[in-house]
Design a protein around this motif. Structure first.
Motif, PDB file in Angstrom:
ATOM      1  N   THR A 126      31.548  24.764  37.537  1.00 48.09           N
ATOM      2  CA  THR A 126      32.194  24.953  38.844  1.00 48.09           C
ATOM      3  C   THR A 126      33.706  25.024  38.626  1.00 48.09           C
ATOM      4  O   THR A 126      34.299  24.070  38.121  1.00 48.09           O
ATOM      5  CB  THR A 126      31.885  23.756  39.769  1.00 48.09           C
ATOM      6  OG1 THR A 126      30.468  23.577  39.829  1.00 48.09           O
ATOM      7  CG2 THR A 126      32.416  23.989  41.184  1.00 48.09           C
ATOM      8  N   ASP A 127      34.274  26.156  38.969  1.00 48.71           N
ATOM      9  CA  ASP A 127      35.725  26.322  38.811  1.00 48.71           C
ATOM     10  C   ASP A 127      36.426  25.842  40.083  1.00 48.71           C
ATOM     11  O   ASP A 127      36.465  26.549  41.083  1.00 48.71           O
ATOM     12  CB  ASP A 127      36.032  27.811  38.536  1.00 48.71           C
ATOM     13  CG  ASP A 127      37.531  28.078  38.444  1.00 48.71           C
ATOM     14  OD1 ASP A 127      38.323  27.105  38.478  1.00 48.71           O
ATOM     15  OD2 ASP A 127      37.908  29.264  38.337  1.00 48.71           O
ATOM     16  N   ARG A 128      36.966  24.621  39.999  1.00 46.38           N
ATOM     17  CA  ARG A 128      37.566  24.025  41.200  1.00 46.38           C
ATOM     18  C   ARG A 128      39.038  24.382  41.359  1.00 46.38           C
ATOM     19  O   ARG A 128      39.689  23.924  42.300  1.00 46.38           O
ATOM     20  CB  ARG A 128      37.370  22.513  41.183  1.00 46.38           C
ATOM     21  CG  ARG A 128      35.917  22.128  41.415  1.00 46.38           C
ATOM     22  CD  ARG A 128      35.624  20.726  40.977  1.00 46.38           C
ATOM     23  NE  ARG A 128      36.366  19.736  41.742  1.00 46.38           N
ATOM     24  CZ  ARG A 128      36.360  18.432  41.480  1.00 46.38           C
ATOM     25  NH1 ARG A 128      35.652  17.986  40.473  1.00 46.38           N
ATOM     26  NH2 ARG A 128      37.049  17.601  42.217  1.00 46.38           N
ATOM     27  N   SER A 129      39.563  25.197  40.412  1.00 46.79           N
ATOM     28  CA  SER A 129      40.981  25.566  40.519  1.00 46.79           C
ATOM     29  C   SER A 129      41.200  26.429  41.759  1.00 46.79           C
ATOM     30  O   SER A 129      40.257  27.033  42.289  1.00 46.79           O
ATOM     31  CB  SER A 129      41.414  26.325  39.263  1.00 46.79           C
ATOM     32  OG  SER A 129      40.763  27.583  39.205  1.00 46.79           O
ATOM     33  N   ASN A 130      42.457  26.474  42.203  1.00 46.18           N
ATOM     34  CA  ASN A 130      42.822  27.317  43.340  1.00 46.18           C
ATOM     35  C   ASN A 130      41.930  27.058  44.566  1.00 46.18           C
ATOM     36  O   ASN A 130      41.440  27.997  45.201  1.00 46.18           O
ATOM     37  CB  ASN A 130      42.756  28.796  42.895  1.00 46.18           C
ATOM     38  CG  ASN A 130      43.517  29.713  43.834  1.00 46.18           C
ATOM     39  OD1 ASN A 130      44.299  29.230  44.658  1.00 46.18           O
ATOM     40  ND2 ASN A 130      43.270  31.008  43.740  1.00 46.18           N
ATOM     41  N   ASN A 131      41.716  25.761  44.852  1.00 47.10           N
ATOM     42  CA  ASN A 131      40.855  25.341  45.968  1.00 47.10           C
ATOM     43  C   ASN A 131      39.465  25.974  45.945  1.00 47.10           C
ATOM     44  O   ASN A 131      38.911  26.325  46.986  1.00 47.10           O
ATOM     45  CB  ASN A 131      41.527  25.635  47.314  1.00 47.10           C
ATOM     46  CG  ASN A 131      42.680  24.671  47.586  1.00 47.10           C
ATOM     47  OD1 ASN A 131      42.615  23.509  47.197  1.00 47.10           O
ATOM     48  ND2 ASN A 131      43.725  25.155  48.224  1.00 47.10           N
ATOM     49  N   GLY A 132      38.925  26.120  44.738  1.00 41.28           N
ATOM     50  CA  GLY A 132      37.554  26.621  44.600  1.00 41.28           C
ATOM     51  C   GLY A 132      37.373  28.080  44.984  1.00 41.28           C
ATOM     52  O   GLY A 132      36.247  28.521  45.264  1.00 41.28           O
ATOM     53  N   ALA A 133      38.479  28.833  44.950  1.00 42.66           N
ATOM     54  CA  ALA A 133      38.437  30.229  45.418  1.00 42.66           C
ATOM     55  C   ALA A 133      37.517  31.129  44.584  1.00 42.66           C
ATOM     56  O   ALA A 133      37.035  32.152  45.075  1.00 42.66           O
ATOM     57  CB  ALA A 133      39.844  30.811  45.438  1.00 42.66           C
ATOM     58  N   ASN A 134      37.257  30.719  43.313  1.00 44.06           N
ATOM     59  CA  ASN A 134      36.452  31.598  42.435  1.00 44.06           C
ATOM     60  C   ASN A 134      34.971  31.237  42.394  1.00 44.06           C
ATOM     61  O   ASN A 134      34.179  31.945  41.771  1.00 44.06           O
ATOM     62  CB  ASN A 134      36.991  31.524  40.999  1.00 44.06           C
ATOM     63  CG  ASN A 134      38.466  31.878  40.942  1.00 44.06           C
ATOM     64  OD1 ASN A 134      38.922  32.781  41.646  1.00 44.06           O
ATOM     65  ND2 ASN A 134      39.218  31.143  40.133  1.00 44.06           N
ATOM     66  N   ALA A 194      28.163  34.969  42.110  1.00 44.88           N
ATOM     67  CA  ALA A 194      27.721  36.348  42.373  1.00 44.88           C
ATOM     68  C   ALA A 194      27.677  37.161  41.076  1.00 44.88           C
ATOM     69  O   ALA A 194      26.714  37.906  40.831  1.00 44.88           O
ATOM     70  CB  ALA A 194      28.660  37.009  43.384  1.00 44.88           C
ATOM     71  N   ALA A 195      28.684  36.974  40.210  1.00 43.93           N
ATOM     72  CA  ALA A 195      28.722  37.706  38.937  1.00 43.93           C
ATOM     73  C   ALA A 195      27.558  37.284  38.035  1.00 43.93           C
ATOM     74  O   ALA A 195      26.933  38.116  37.362  1.00 43.93           O
ATOM     75  CB  ALA A 195      30.058  37.458  38.231  1.00 43.93           C
ATOM     76  N   SER A 196      27.244  35.983  38.040  1.00 46.68           N
ATOM     77  CA  SER A 196      26.157  35.468  37.219  1.00 46.68           C
ATOM     78  C   SER A 196      24.800  36.016  37.701  1.00 46.68           C
ATOM     79  O   SER A 196      23.920  36.335  36.888  1.00 46.68           O
ATOM     80  CB  SER A 196      26.173  33.941  37.250  1.00 46.68           C
ATOM     81  OG  SER A 196      25.210  33.408  36.393  1.00 46.68           O
ATOM     82  N   GLU A 253      30.403  35.320  53.442  1.00 45.14           N
ATOM     83  CA  GLU A 253      31.199  35.586  52.243  1.00 45.14           C
ATOM     84  C   GLU A 253      30.291  35.789  51.018  1.00 45.14           C
ATOM     85  O   GLU A 253      30.495  36.711  50.218  1.00 45.14           O
ATOM     86  CB  GLU A 253      32.154  34.401  52.018  1.00 45.14           C
ATOM     87  CG  GLU A 253      33.026  34.479  50.780  1.00 45.14           C
ATOM     88  CD  GLU A 253      34.062  35.599  50.826  1.00 45.14           C
ATOM     89  OE1 GLU A 253      34.165  36.272  51.876  1.00 45.14           O
ATOM     90  OE2 GLU A 253      34.742  35.822  49.812  1.00 45.14           O
ATOM     91  N   PHE A 254      29.276  34.970  50.908  1.00 51.35           N
ATOM     92  CA  PHE A 254      28.353  35.034  49.777  1.00 51.35           C
ATOM     93  C   PHE A 254      27.548  36.339  49.820  1.00 51.35           C
ATOM     94  O   PHE A 254      27.300  36.971  48.790  1.00 51.35           O
ATOM     95  CB  PHE A 254      27.430  33.822  49.830  1.00 51.35           C
ATOM     96  CG  PHE A 254      26.829  33.441  48.512  1.00 51.35           C
ATOM     97  CD1 PHE A 254      27.432  33.789  47.313  1.00 51.35           C
ATOM     98  CD2 PHE A 254      25.661  32.698  48.469  1.00 51.35           C
ATOM     99  CE1 PHE A 254      26.874  33.427  46.096  1.00 51.35           C
ATOM    100  CE2 PHE A 254      25.089  32.338  47.258  1.00 51.35           C
ATOM    101  CZ  PHE A 254      25.698  32.700  46.069  1.00 51.35           C
ATOM    102  N   SER A 255      27.194  36.756  51.023  1.00 49.60           N
ATOM    103  CA  SER A 255      26.452  37.996  51.197  1.00 49.60           C
ATOM    104  C   SER A 255      27.326  39.202  50.806  1.00 49.60           C
ATOM    105  O   SER A 255      26.880  40.128  50.131  1.00 49.60           O
ATOM    106  CB  SER A 255      25.998  38.102  52.654  1.00 49.60           C
ATOM    107  OG  SER A 255      25.269  39.284  52.841  1.00 49.60           O
ATOM    108  N   ARG A 256      28.599  39.147  51.201  1.00 49.77           N
ATOM    109  CA  ARG A 256      29.544  40.216  50.862  1.00 49.77           C
ATOM    110  C   ARG A 256      29.699  40.320  49.330  1.00 49.77           C
ATOM    111  O   ARG A 256      29.670  41.412  48.761  1.00 49.77           O
ATOM    112  CB  ARG A 256      30.908  39.915  51.506  1.00 49.77           C
ATOM    113  CG  ARG A 256      31.934  41.026  51.401  1.00 49.77           C
ATOM    114  CD  ARG A 256      33.276  40.626  52.018  1.00 49.77           C
ATOM    115  NE  ARG A 256      33.973  39.576  51.273  1.00 49.77           N
ATOM    116  CZ  ARG A 256      34.620  39.746  50.115  1.00 49.77           C
ATOM    117  NH1 ARG A 256      34.663  40.937  49.555  1.00 49.77           N
ATOM    118  NH2 ARG A 256      35.217  38.729  49.515  1.00 49.77           N
TER     119      ARG A 256
END
Ligand SMILES: [Zn+2]
Length: 309
Positions: free
Chosen positions: A33-41, A47-49, A97-100
């Motif tokens: 879980t990339d929590r940097s930048n308020n979890g923006a990634n 989705a990429a995975s 957002e997840f669907s997009r």
């Protein structure tokens, strides 16, 4: 064959599952879980995975029904997250957002609620459609399923049963700010706190040591016939039984499913909870099955997949 992805987003790792629409888990893996930048990634990483798994498996994206996700925070029935402090997220529509990002139908729910759905679908609650699940982990999470559907509540905080008040006069504050929530006595941390309190004033012999007063040590002690461990388990069971009696009296579920790390102790958890449960519950609401969860850490993945079906 139709497929679905179930994703359990935690503060450290994201558990990912690739399942058939019948609920057969074909593969599971994890990404950090990339929590940097308020979890923006976080969602775009997931989705990429998913995209690369679809490519790797050589399946047609049209055969993927969708993706479900559980997140650590309140989520309402429209998929709007009201806060997920562990991820750094504020308020936004996570389902949209997840669907997009995935180009798939997407549904997001609260992790504990979603885990309850998973246990109903493929775990300890199979065969029932009105269940309450309580997860005894670091804290106490909960999920209420009525007629096969999650009770989300107005702001997505439905099923926060660990914060039912079971004891007056508690000096310590719960993580939620109130005093005397059953999470304070029945989570792994709660059992350990009870153990410390009992250990300090106990004069007899015991298998427990000052160095290890974990929930596991306590229930191992109970199984070994240790008197002090039994004393601690009784207080634990009294609080859990009381909390569950309140929720059972309101919901009248067919079954209560107990999961989380503390529940690994097994049937002994139920044995110590039943007397106080029976004593406090409204009679007809007490006629239910008290069961143990079976999916462990995979419950969220299964439930997330079920959410989108
Ligand atoms: Zn609380």
């Amino acid at each position: 064959m139709k497929y679905v992805f179930g994703v359990d987003i935690g503060g450290t790792t994201v558990k990912m599952g690739f399942l058939t629409s019948e609920g057969e888990l074909l593969e599971k893996w994890e990404i950090p879980t990339d929590r940097s930048n308020n979890g923006a990634n976080i969602l775009s990483d997931v989705a990429a995975s998913i995209d690369s798994k679809i490519t790797e498996k050589g399946i047609d994206k049209a055969d993927v029904i969708g993706v479900g996700a559980g997140v650590p925070g309140p989520v309402d029935s429209n998929g709007i997250i009201h806060s997920a402090a562990n991820l750094g997220w504020g308020v936004f529509n996570a389902s949209e957002e997840f669907s997009r990002l995935t180009g798939l139908k997407a549904m997001v729910g609260n992790d504990a609620n979603v885990a309850a759905l998973g246990e109903m679908w493929k775990g300890g609650g199979v065969g029932y459609k009105d269940i309450v699940m309580v997860t005894l982990g670091t804290g106490v999470g909960g999920g209420i399923i009525i007629d096969g559907k999650i009770l989300t509540g107005a702001l997505g905080a439905g099923g926060e049963i660990g914060h039912i008040h079971v004891r007056d006069g508690e000096e310590k504050a719960c993580g939620c700010g109130n005093h005397g929530c059953f999470e304070q006595y029945c989570s792994a941390t709660g059992v350990s706190n009870l153990a410390k309190k009992h250990f300090e004033k106990y004069n007899g012999t015991t298998v427990l040591t000052k160095e290890d007063l974990s929930a596991k040590a306590v229930f191992d002690g109970v199984k070994a016939g240790d008197a002090l461990s039994k004393e601690i388990a009784e207080e634990f069971g009294e609080c859990l039984g009381k909390g569950l009696s309140v929720i059972a009296t309101i919901i009248n579920p067919e079954a209560i499913v107990i999961g989380g790390g503390v529940s690994k102790a097994g049937q002994v958890i139920i044995d110590y909870t039943m007397p106080s449960f029976k004593e406090n519950v409204f009679s007809d609401c007490g006629k239910l099955k008290m069961l143990l969860a079976t999916l462990g850490n995979d419950a969220g993945m299964y439930g997330a997949a079920r959410l989108v079906l």
